[in-house]
Design a protein around this motif. Structure first.
Motif, PDB file in Angstrom:
ATOM      1  N   ALA A  99      11.307  52.104  81.422  1.00 47.49           N
ATOM      2  CA  ALA A  99       9.837  52.182  81.377  1.00 47.49           C
ATOM      3  C   ALA A  99       9.363  52.063  79.925  1.00 47.49           C
ATOM      4  CB  ALA A  99       9.361  53.491  81.996  1.00 47.49           C
ATOM      5  N   VAL A 100      10.041  52.778  79.024  1.00 46.23           N
ATOM      6  CA  VAL A 100       9.592  52.768  77.625  1.00 46.23           C
ATOM      7  C   VAL A 100       9.970  51.444  76.946  1.00 46.23           C
ATOM      8  CG1 VAL A 100       9.709  53.978  75.400  1.00 46.23           C
ATOM      9  CG2 VAL A 100       9.686  55.297  77.524  1.00 46.23           C
ATOM     10  N   TYR A 101      11.075  50.869  77.363  1.00 46.05           N
ATOM     11  CA  TYR A 101      11.465  49.541  76.842  1.00 46.05           C
ATOM     12  C   TYR A 101      10.329  48.543  77.085  1.00 46.05           C
ATOM     13  CZ  TYR A 101      14.844  45.648  76.128  1.00 46.05           C
ATOM     14  OH  TYR A 101      15.525  44.558  75.674  1.00 46.05           O
ATOM     15  N   HIS A 102       9.791  48.597  78.298  1.00 45.94           N
ATOM     16  CA  HIS A 102       8.663  47.705  78.616  1.00 45.94           C
ATOM     17  C   HIS A 102       7.414  48.072  77.823  1.00 45.94           C
ATOM     18  CE1 HIS A 102       9.995  44.917  81.732  1.00 45.94           C
ATOM     19  NE2 HIS A 102      10.877  45.843  82.053  1.00 45.94           N
ATOM     20  N   MET A 103       7.204  49.383  77.639  1.00 44.88           N
ATOM     21  CA  MET A 103       6.018  49.794  76.860  1.00 44.88           C
ATOM     22  C   MET A 103       6.093  49.217  75.455  1.00 44.88           C
ATOM     23  SD  MET A 103       5.529  53.821  77.706  1.00 44.88           S
ATOM     24  CE  MET A 103       4.906  54.417  79.271  1.00 44.88           C
ATOM     25  N   LYS A 104       7.276  49.317  74.859  1.00 44.73           N
ATOM     26  CA  LYS A 104       7.399  48.862  73.475  1.00 44.73           C
ATOM     27  C   LYS A 104       7.274  47.338  73.417  1.00 44.73           C
ATOM     28  CE  LYS A 104       9.817  49.409  69.158  1.00 44.73           C
ATOM     29  NZ  LYS A 104      10.921  49.953  68.392  1.00 44.73           N
ATOM     30  N   ASP A 191      -3.178  57.397  69.189  1.00 50.60           N
ATOM     31  CA  ASP A 191      -3.830  56.627  68.118  1.00 50.60           C
ATOM     32  C   ASP A 191      -3.463  55.157  68.268  1.00 50.60           C
ATOM     33  OD1 ASP A 191      -1.326  56.257  67.071  1.00 50.60           O
ATOM     34  OD2 ASP A 191      -1.578  57.631  65.390  1.00 50.60           O
ATOM     35  N   GLU A 192      -3.741  54.368  67.249  1.00 50.59           N
ATOM     36  CA  GLU A 192      -3.541  52.920  67.392  1.00 50.59           C
ATOM     37  C   GLU A 192      -2.065  52.539  67.447  1.00 50.59           C
ATOM     38  OE1 GLU A 192      -4.691  54.450  64.803  1.00 50.59           O
ATOM     39  OE2 GLU A 192      -3.980  53.594  62.912  1.00 50.59           O
ATOM     40  N   ASN A 193      -1.161  53.484  67.163  1.00 44.99           N
ATOM     41  CA  ASN A 193       0.273  53.186  67.223  1.00 44.99           C
ATOM     42  C   ASN A 193       0.952  53.794  68.442  1.00 44.99           C
ATOM     43  OD1 ASN A 193       0.312  51.685  64.793  1.00 44.99           O
ATOM     44  ND2 ASN A 193       0.054  53.624  63.698  1.00 44.99           N
ATOM     45  N   THR A 194       0.142  54.215  69.402  1.00 37.80           N
ATOM     46  CA  THR A 194       0.704  54.780  70.640  1.00 37.80           C
ATOM     47  C   THR A 194       1.068  53.639  71.589  1.00 37.80           C
ATOM     48  OG1 THR A 194      -0.682  56.725  70.386  1.00 37.80           O
ATOM     49  CG2 THR A 194       0.212  56.312  72.585  1.00 37.80           C
ATOM     50  N   ILE A 195       2.301  53.695  72.106  1.00 38.01           N
ATOM     51  CA  ILE A 195       2.706  52.609  73.018  1.00 38.01           C
ATOM     52  C   ILE A 195       2.517  52.984  74.489  1.00 38.01           C
ATOM     53  CG2 ILE A 195       4.362  51.637  71.360  1.00 38.01           C
ATOM     54  CD1 ILE A 195       6.596  52.816  73.223  1.00 38.01           C
ATOM     55  N   PRO A 225      -0.174  51.973  79.031  1.00 36.94           N
ATOM     56  CA  PRO A 225       0.609  52.195  80.250  1.00 36.94           C
ATOM     57  C   PRO A 225       0.899  53.693  80.449  1.00 36.94           C
ATOM     58  CG  PRO A 225       1.965  51.163  78.536  1.00 36.94           C
ATOM     59  CD  PRO A 225       0.576  51.291  77.970  1.00 36.94           C
ATOM     60  N   LEU A 226       0.944  54.113  81.692  1.00 38.45           N
ATOM     61  CA  LEU A 226       1.263  55.510  82.027  1.00 38.45           C
ATOM     62  C   LEU A 226       2.487  55.519  82.936  1.00 38.45           C
ATOM     63  CD1 LEU A 226       0.663  58.587  82.316  1.00 38.45           C
ATOM     64  CD2 LEU A 226      -0.919  57.998  84.180  1.00 38.45           C
ATOM     65  N   HIS A 227       3.563  56.127  82.428  1.00 39.28           N
ATOM     66  CA  HIS A 227       4.785  56.242  83.222  1.00 39.28           C
ATOM     67  C   HIS A 227       4.901  57.666  83.752  1.00 39.28           C
ATOM     68  CE1 HIS A 227       8.945  55.912  84.492  1.00 39.28           C
ATOM     69  NE2 HIS A 227       9.264  56.942  83.741  1.00 39.28           N
ATOM     70  N   ILE A 228       5.178  57.796  85.040  1.00 31.51           N
ATOM     71  CA  ILE A 228       5.369  59.124  85.617  1.00 31.51           C
ATOM     72  C   ILE A 228       6.857  59.373  85.832  1.00 31.51           C
ATOM     73  CG2 ILE A 228       4.757  60.684  87.505  1.00 31.51           C
ATOM     74  CD1 ILE A 228       2.372  59.635  85.802  1.00 31.51           C
TER      75      ILE A 228
END
Ligand code: PLP
Length: 431
Positions: A99-104, A191-195, A225-228
């Motif tokens: 999930a975070v891989y995709h966010m980044k 902030d602006e650097n939040t993935i 994006p919001l991952h649960i």
């Protein structure tokens, strides 16, 4: 390795010895896993050779995986379950990583075809999904800027690994008195650097669910994006008899883009079996191309999963047990675990302790300060054979009431705990 092989008999005699050293789950209240359902074990054996990493060779197993994903999406209130994207993983950690891989990847710029790294140049806005172009531009302008991920303070330790892996700052949001993320704290960390943002449905320490509706609104407002993380709660919350506003979550909430849920925890499947679900392909529009790689030696053209070879046996086991139990079977299982939890809750009150009122089948109880709690946990283990754990967000013993437990065992546990509290030297400084 020895030069010549040994007989099957000798091997199995060895295996028996090793197996006897392992737990049979008796007296285990520290684990979120349990004995898999016999149907899952049988199905697992039938598909032991199937490799989801080479899908063209295992078309039938792939079809099962598709159906598992659809069943999971249905449980998670997907408005159109057939549109959900996803696959099986080895569990919550791997699903969260994906999930975070995709966010980044979504946040960053295009992948440099030569170096296969994210170059960060030429970021364009996708007007459909509205990638946060300012954020990308800022981060790309200065490679030293550390990107961040907003998680509740109760986030599972897999997010620490993820932060290390993807060089992210973990911004931990404060909790309310029930150990649920405070929406205003979550929002203040962005902030602006939040993935992206993480919400939890069934946190590891308390089983509590964050206010996913509020997090969904925040995610939409900030176009993130919001991952649960429902690694544990994914096979609990959808089956609660009492469904109310506070215990529901899923893809019906428009901000939710992905969910992890583990069949190898409350889903009665074999280890390892996790599921990562993405709402649909549109939430992957800005990341999939950056994550996927060409697979020249396989029956597929591309692979976007984190791992290559993946066990089809876990797919078959999960398919079999989900089909076999159906909604009714899981509802009964959850009701059984909640009944065990309530039993333990009342018994602990009976010995003058004050357990936290449980959200689901995880119970915590305070028995003193940090040292004392550790000491009691050790005595329970060393003198009586009980496995319980400790929480960190509050100093307490933690018990997970899984289907393998019985009320008789719980009664014995409470007697043992009472004896320790009344008789042991709790001033010990050894822990
Ligand atoms: N997320 C949550 C909420 C968990 O409770 C756990 C495990 O306990 C995980 C993720 C990690 O799951 P796994 O150990 O299957 O990788």
């Amino acid at each position: 390795m020895q030069e010549k092989g040994i007989s099957e008999e000798e091997i199995f005699s060895d295996l028996e010895k090793f197996s006897a050293m392992d737990t049979n789950f008796k007296k285990v209240m520290s684990s979120m896993c349990t004995i898999p359902h016999p149907i899952a074990v049988k199905a697992h054996q039938l598909f032991i050779h199937a490799n989801m990493g080479d899908p063209g060779l295992f078309v039938g197993t792939c079809e099962m995986e598709k159906q598992v994903v659809e069943m999971a999406a249905t449980l998670l209130k997907h408005p159109n379950p057939a549109e959900a994207a996803g696959h099986l993983t080895s569990g919550g950690t791997e699903s969260n990583i994906e999930a975070v891989y995709h966010m980044k990847a979504r946040f960053f710029g295009d992948k440099d075809e030569d170096t296969c790294t994210y170059a960060g140049a030429d970021v364009t806005t996708n007007t459909n999904t509205g990638t946060n172009v300012n954020a990308s531009a800022n981060a790309n302008a200065n490679p030293n800027v550390k990107l961040n991920l907003v998680v509740p303070a109760t986030a599972h330790f897999s997010f620490e690994k993820i932060a290390n892996m993807f060089n992210l700052q973990l911004r931990k949001a404060d909790l309310d008195s029930s150990y649920r993320a405070l929406p205003r704290s979550v929002e203040s960390k962005i902030d602006e650097n939040t993935i992206g943002i993480i919400g939890i449905a069934g946190n590891t320490e308390f089983g509590e669910m964050d206010p996913i509706g509020a997090l969904s609104e925040i995610a939409q407002k900030h176009n993130l994006p919001l991952h649960i993380d429902a690694a544990f709660g994914g096979f609990v919350y959808p089956f609660l008899k009492d469904q109310n506003e506070l215990n529901q979550f899923g893809f019906n909430l428009p901000g939710v883009t992905s969910v992890s849920m583990d069949p190898h925890k409350m889903g009665f499947s074999v280890i390892p079996a996790g599921i990562i679900l993405f709402k649909d392909n549109s939430v992957l529009d800005d990341s999939l191309d950056k994550v996927k790689v060409k697979t020249p030696y396989l029956t597929s053209k591309y692979q976007s999963t984190l791992t290559g070879t993946r066990p089809g046996s876990a797919v078959a086991a999960t398919y079999a047990v989900m089909k076999h139990l159906g909604r009714e079977g899981y509802e009964n299982n959850v009701a059984h675990c909640l009944d065990l939890t309530e039993h333990l809750f009342k018994k602990l009150i009976g010995i003058k302790l004050k357990p936290k009122y449980p959200a689901i089948n995880i119970l915590t109880v305070e028995v003193g300060g940090v040292q004392q709690t550790t000491h009691i946990r050790r005595l329970l283990r060393e003198d009586y054979g009980w496995y319980v754990s400790e929480t960190k967000n509050k100093v307490a013993l933690r018990m997970v009431l899984m289907p393998h437990m019985t009320k008789e065992e719980i009664d014995q546990f409470v007697l043992d705990l009472k004896y320790i509290l009344e008789n042991a030297d709790l001033e010990c400084t050894c822990c």
